[in-house]
Scaffold this active site. Structure first.
Site, PDB file in Angstrom:
ATOM      1  N   MET A  30       0.828  -1.193   0.000  1.00 26.89           N
ATOM      2  CA  MET A  30       0.000   0.000   0.000  1.00 26.89           C
ATOM      3  C   MET A  30       0.870   1.253   0.000  1.00 26.89           C
ATOM      4  O   MET A  30       0.424   2.348   0.343  1.00 26.89           O
ATOM      5  CB  MET A  30      -0.962  -0.001   1.186  1.00 26.89           C
ATOM      6  CG  MET A  30      -1.954  -1.161   1.155  1.00 26.89           C
ATOM      7  SD  MET A  30      -3.461  -0.827   2.057  1.00 26.89           S
ATOM      8  CE  MET A  30      -2.827  -0.705   3.726  1.00 26.89           C
ATOM      9  N   GLY A  36      11.159  -2.604   5.426  1.00 30.83           N
ATOM     10  CA  GLY A  36      10.401  -3.858   5.477  1.00 30.83           C
ATOM     11  C   GLY A  36       9.922  -4.259   4.092  1.00 30.83           C
ATOM     12  O   GLY A  36      10.053  -5.410   3.667  1.00 30.83           O
ATOM     13  N   HIS A  37       9.432  -3.293   3.345  1.00 28.27           N
ATOM     14  CA  HIS A  37       8.991  -3.563   1.972  1.00 28.27           C
ATOM     15  C   HIS A  37      10.184  -3.948   1.095  1.00 28.27           C
ATOM     16  O   HIS A  37      10.073  -4.801   0.207  1.00 28.27           O
ATOM     17  CB  HIS A  37       8.323  -2.330   1.387  1.00 28.27           C
ATOM     18  CG  HIS A  37       7.123  -1.865   2.124  1.00 28.27           C
ATOM     19  ND1 HIS A  37       7.132  -0.755   2.933  1.00 28.27           N
ATOM     20  CD2 HIS A  37       5.873  -2.365   2.205  1.00 28.27           C
ATOM     21  CE1 HIS A  37       5.944  -0.584   3.455  1.00 28.27           C
ATOM     22  NE2 HIS A  37       5.152  -1.535   3.040  1.00 28.27           N
ATOM     23  N   ARG A 189       2.298   2.862   9.514  1.00 24.48           N
ATOM     24  CA  ARG A 189       1.537   3.578  10.538  1.00 24.48           C
ATOM     25  C   ARG A 189       2.416   4.091  11.683  1.00 24.48           C
ATOM     26  O   ARG A 189       1.960   4.888  12.496  1.00 24.48           O
ATOM     27  CB  ARG A 189       0.405   2.708  11.071  1.00 24.48           C
ATOM     28  CG  ARG A 189      -0.700   2.497  10.046  1.00 24.48           C
ATOM     29  CD  ARG A 189      -1.903   1.846  10.661  1.00 24.48           C
ATOM     30  NE  ARG A 189      -3.040   1.727   9.752  1.00 24.48           N
ATOM     31  CZ  ARG A 189      -3.254   0.680   8.975  1.00 24.48           C
ATOM     32  NH1 ARG A 189      -2.378  -0.322   8.977  1.00 24.48           N
ATOM     33  NH2 ARG A 189      -4.306   0.633   8.180  1.00 24.48           N
TER      34      ARG A 189
END
Ligand SMILES: Nc1ncnc2c1ncn2[C@@H]1O[C@H](COP(=O)(O)OP(=O)(O)OP(=O)(O)O)[C@@H](O)[C@H]1O
Ligand SMILES: CC(C)(CO)[C@@H](O)C(=O)[O-]
Ligand code: BAL
Length: 284
Positions: A30, A36-37, A189
């Site tokens: 998203m 992390g991605h 987030r």
């Protein structure tokens, strides 16, 4: 790197990849990309001839309008990062491109039981939104392999179930959680945290580690154990939202046959709902 926002253009490129017998590795995201991605991207590069990353803030999986509205959208920065990583194609469609009829009459993909327990109970409709969009991405991109993070433990289990039940010939790869140096699981987030809250945030992982230690040392999991952990979270400044200890393979209650447990935690810290999880080997 190609940046494509239409289904028609995507299909053309996917047909070309397939005509040239390219093994396609997909990384659904998203956006608002972090390390992390990037570990998912590196895993995809290792497993495919071409890497496709989708960036789509999927309205169908947001059960809170305010969360959808404020979700960080950083497409230009994301594409710059992905280009540097050697990604071949970014698919970044609009909601209208993905759901041309709108959400209300959109065909949905629902995975019973696992989509409504645990995190699914806390976020009604969330996982139906996830399985619907991932199913559509699978149909559009036609990957041979798809990479997802273990940070979203239940999501990964949901998608493995969907692939098995629906007969997708797609290898689902789970990538370990990437954390900041202080142990906080990287997440888009985390950007909702104030500077003071960010200093508190690593306590979530530390408190979870302490609970995992108790379980790995043979202490039986009890309601009292969970209540103590919830109290530790409150004292650290969190508002506990979820605290589960389940069988890591089935996500059901632990039984005498359980060989591994998973601790699933979600807690509010200011405006951020932080999640984390840890597997515990019960055979030691
Ligand atoms: N810290 C991480 N380590 C490993 N994988 C991660 C991590 N953060 C996200 N992912 C994975 O990246 C993919 C895309 O996740 P997403 O775009 O929702 O990012 P996110 O950081 O999880 O954001 P948020 O949880 O706030 O929505 C998912 O498969 C997710 O599990
Ligand atoms: C898998 C996913 C990209 C589907 O929107 C999302 O749930 C996420 O980012 O984890
Ligand atoms: N990776 C989490 C996706 C969501 O919270 O919608």
């Amino acid at each position: 790197m190609l940046i494509i926002d239409s289904v028609a253009l995507l299909r053309r490129e996917i047909r070309d990849f397939r005509k040239n017998n390219k093994r396609i590795a997909l990384v659904p995201t998203m956006g608002n990309l972090h390390e992390g991605h990037m570990t998912l991207v590196e895993e995809a590069k290792a497993r495919g001839d071409v890497v496709v990353v989708s960036i789509f803030v999927n309205p169908m999986q947001f059960e809170r309008a305010d969360d959808l509205e404020r979700y960080p959208r950083t497409l230009q920065e994301d594409c710059e990062k992905l280009n540097k990583r050697g990604v071949d194609l970014v698919f970044a469609p609009s909601p209208a491109e993905v759901y041309p009829k709108g959400l209300a009459t959109q065909t949905q993909v629902d995975v019973p039981v696992i989509s409504t327990i645990l995190e699914g109970a806390s976020r009604p409709g969330h996982f139906r939104g996830v399985s619907t969009i991932v199913s559509k991405l699978f149909n559009l991109v036609q990957p041979q392999v798809a990479c997802f993070g273990q940070k979203d433990f239940q999501q990964l289990a949901l998608l493995r179930t969907m692939v098995e039940d629906m007969g997708y010939d797609i290898e689902i790869v789970g990538v370990p959680i990437v954390r900041a140096k202080d142990g906080l699981a990287l997440s888009s987030r985390n950007g909702y945290l104030t500077a003071d809250e960010r200093k508190i945030a690593p306590q979530l992982n530390k408190i979870m580690n302490a609970l995992a230690q108790r379980l790995s040392q043979g202490e039986r999991h009890t309601d009292e154990m969970l209540q103590e952990t919830a109290q530790q979270l409150r004292e650290a400044g969190f508002t506990p939202d979820e605290l589960f200890i389940r069988d890591a393979k089935t996500l059901q209650e632990l039984s005498v046959d359980s060989t591994s447990a998973v601790i699933l935690m979600a807690a509010w810290l200011g405006k951020a709902r932080l999640i984390d999880n840890q597997e515990v080997d019960l055979t030691q």
